[in-house]
Design an enzyme around this catalytic site. Structure first.
Site, PDB file in Angstrom:
ATOM      1  N   LYS A  44      -8.391 -11.431  -5.043  1.00  0.00           N
ATOM      2  CA  LYS A  44      -7.229 -10.392  -4.909  1.00  0.00           C
ATOM      3  C   LYS A  44      -7.215  -9.726  -3.735  1.00  0.00           C
ATOM      4  O   LYS A  44      -8.205  -9.234  -3.224  1.00  0.00           O
ATOM      5  CB  LYS A  44      -7.238  -9.380  -5.911  1.00  0.00           C
ATOM      6  CG  LYS A  44      -6.170  -8.206  -6.280  1.00  0.00           C
ATOM      7  CD  LYS A  44      -6.316  -7.457  -7.393  1.00  0.00           C
ATOM      8  CE  LYS A  44      -5.158  -6.345  -7.497  1.00  0.00           C
ATOM      9  NZ  LYS A  44      -5.258  -5.517  -8.733  1.00  0.00           N
TER      10      LYS A  44
ATOM     11  N   SER B 251      -5.040  -3.316 -14.944  1.00  0.00           N
ATOM     12  CA  SER B 251      -4.436  -4.204 -13.735  1.00  0.00           C
ATOM     13  C   SER B 251      -5.465  -5.565 -13.910  1.00  0.00           C
ATOM     14  O   SER B 251      -5.010  -6.553 -13.331  1.00  0.00           O
ATOM     15  CB  SER B 251      -4.389  -3.686 -12.461  1.00  0.00           C
ATOM     16  OG  SER B 251      -3.238  -2.804 -12.310  1.00  0.00           O
TER      17      SER B 251
ATOM     18  N   SER C 111      -1.733  -5.242 -11.927  1.00  0.00           N
ATOM     19  CA  SER C 111      -1.460  -5.583 -10.367  1.00  0.00           C
ATOM     20  C   SER C 111      -1.895  -6.809  -9.993  1.00  0.00           C
ATOM     21  O   SER C 111      -1.785  -7.202  -9.038  1.00  0.00           O
ATOM     22  CB  SER C 111      -1.749  -4.529  -9.569  1.00  0.00           C
ATOM     23  OG  SER C 111      -3.189  -4.272  -9.739  1.00  0.00           O
TER      24      SER C 111
END
Length: 499
Positions: free
Chosen positions: A80, A179, A155
């Site tokens: 990420k 998330s 996210s």
């Protein structure tokens, strides 16, 4: 028959193929890089550098040739873009950091690289991890591989989409209010948010420091256990990292997966396990299709020997206002460093220094980030700090106490990850409150600092994946993973792939 990523069902399968020399790390990396290129329409990746990836893969092959391989050596992974990485740009999905290159690796990246994992690239995300749909990225929204007209969740949406679509066998994510769990649920994969402090935050671009926690995203609980072995542990560079005395001891989560419970049998491996069902999680607001999938999964757990117990988490409905006071307050403080002076976007035209600050931040941050900075600054301002921020912290403590009372009656808590399946792209962008409500079932776990995970358990409206949420007590990741693993041994939801 040559090894192919098309047939991959687990990281163990990849590790075994590498160990048997059925495929080299370089060959595997090339195959996944080709898949990433073919899957560009999903917009799951924001940075890919084949030269860097292949150099790491060759180093992994050399390490194996020297007899120094670990179970993760040569296994590809995507990170990420909230974890800083030397060699790749680290943007946090923001224009503010669109050209930022870190001089060091985040501890999570460093530890997985030390185990020999090969970085495929950086995945898309909501800007500064603020969002539930991955529509807030400076680099554009990510599409859900199960239905490209829908969101993948956020996210960590890029990581979830990459794993679900087979562009990467595993990825890192972060979870501040859901998330990891919510995109795992929406995209039909497995993800775990460890106990706060289990995984180092050093090199993780901060959103809300008392909530942010990194974790793995993959197809199965077994995969997540293998990755957590490499990620978890005390880090002296992170002041919030758990010391050995406080539970920061690295466990072998994979070994614990198959450890039999007292009184367990082959047909009932979870005999004696008490599963708590919060009544607040199964009422108004939960869609019928999601509840149907959850009830079927809970019935499967009963077949595996577990007992269902009713519990209550009475302050669940307060988790949204509490979270949206505390998280923006911490964000407004953390993001104050991005002023166009030391690093980050700087406006091309400005008058004096104050004008440069204003224009740089106005241009560098997106609408959702600006919204949360303003809310956070407001609740921390004179006259409102006591009325909002301190009150929210008190209720946060009560929410944590509610969980402790529930755990006197059960071993694991289960319920929905989200009230619905993934919604259409653009469906909720005009109404931030509706977007926030999607996190109702994940926020309280984050506020309490507890470990939680999402496990695929069926499909709902539009044939979209549904995730079952498992919540454990502090440092109970091993039991969570074991409980999820038993379910996945008896079902095949985690093996389903988008067409």
């Amino acid at each position: 028959m040559p090894f192919s990523a098309d047939s991959v069902t687990s990281l163990r399968q990849i590790a075994d193929a590498l160990a048997a020399r059925s495929v080299s790390a370089e060959e595997l990396a090339r195959e996944y890089l080709a898949r990433i290129e073919a899957g560009r329409a999903l917009n799951a990746f924001v940075a890919v550098d084949p030269e860097l990836t292949l150099a790491q893969a060759r180093a992994a092959d050399e390490r194996r040739a020297q007899g120094q391989a670990t179970p993760l050596t040569g296994v590809p992974i995507a990170h990420k873009d909230v974890f800083v990485t030397r060699g790749w740009k680290s943007t946090a999905g923001s224009k503010m950091l669109a050209n930022y290159e870190s001089p060091f690796d985040a501890t999570v990246v460093e530890r997985l690289a030390a185990a020999g994992m090969v970085t495929l690239g950086k995945t898309n995300m909501d800007e500064f991890a603020m969002g539930s749909s991955n529509e807030n990225s400076f680099f554009g929204p990510v599409s859900n591989p199960w239905d490209t007209s829908r969101v993948p969740g956020g996210s960590s949406g890029g990581s979830a989409a990459a794993v679900a679509a087979g562009l990467a066998p595993a990825a890192t994510g972060t979870d501040t209010g859901g998330s990891i769990r919510q995109p795992a649920s929406f995209s039909g994969i497995t993800g775990i948010k460890p106990t706060y402090g289990r995984v180092s935050r050093y090199g993780m671009i901060a959103f809300a420091s008392s909530l942010d926690q990194g974790g793995p995203m993959a197809h199965s609980a077994e995969d997540c256990a293998l990755l957590l072995n490499g990620m978890a542990g005390f880090d002296p560079k992170d002041s919030t990292s758990l010391t050995p005395e406080l539970g920061g001891v690295t466990e072998d989560f994979t070994r614990l997966l198959g450890q039999p419970r007292a009184g367990a049998t082959a047909s009932q491996p979870l005999a004696g396990l008490r599963i708590g069902l919060p009544r607040e999680y199964f009422g108004k607001g939960l869609s019928a299709d999601v509840e149907q999938a959850l009830r079927a999964a809970l019935a499967e757990y009963e077949k595996l020997g577990a007992t269902l117990v009713d519990v209550t988490l009475p302050k669940t409905e307060l988790s949204i206002p509490v979270y949206y006071i505390i998280a923006p307050a911490e964000a407004s403080s953390n993001l104050s460093r991005f002023d166009g002076v030391r690093y980050g976007h700087r406006a091309a035209q400005y008058g004096d220094l104050l004008d440069m600050y204003k224009k740089s931040r106005a241009e560098g941050f997106g609408p959702e980030v600006k919204r949360r900075i303003m809310v956070g600054t407001y609740v921390l301002s004179h006259g409102y700090y006591d009325a909002y921020y301190l009150q929210a912290q008190k209720i946060r403590r009560i929410i944590a106490d509610d969980f402790q009372r529930a755990f006197t009656q059960c071993d694991v808590i289960m319920g929905p990850v989200a009230p619905t399946v993934a919604w259409k792209l653009g469906e909720k962008t005009a109404d931030p409150v509706q977007m926030y409500l999607a996190d109702i079932f994940t926020l309280s776990t984050s506020l309490a600092g507890l470990p939680g995970m999402s496990v695929p358990c069926g499909f709902g409206e539009g044939n979209m994946p549904v995730g079952l949420q498992l919540i454990g007590n502090y440092f109970d990741e091993a039991q969570l993973l074991q409980t999820a693993h038993a379910f996945q041994q008896a079902t095949d939801w985690h093996l389903r792939r988008p067409a």
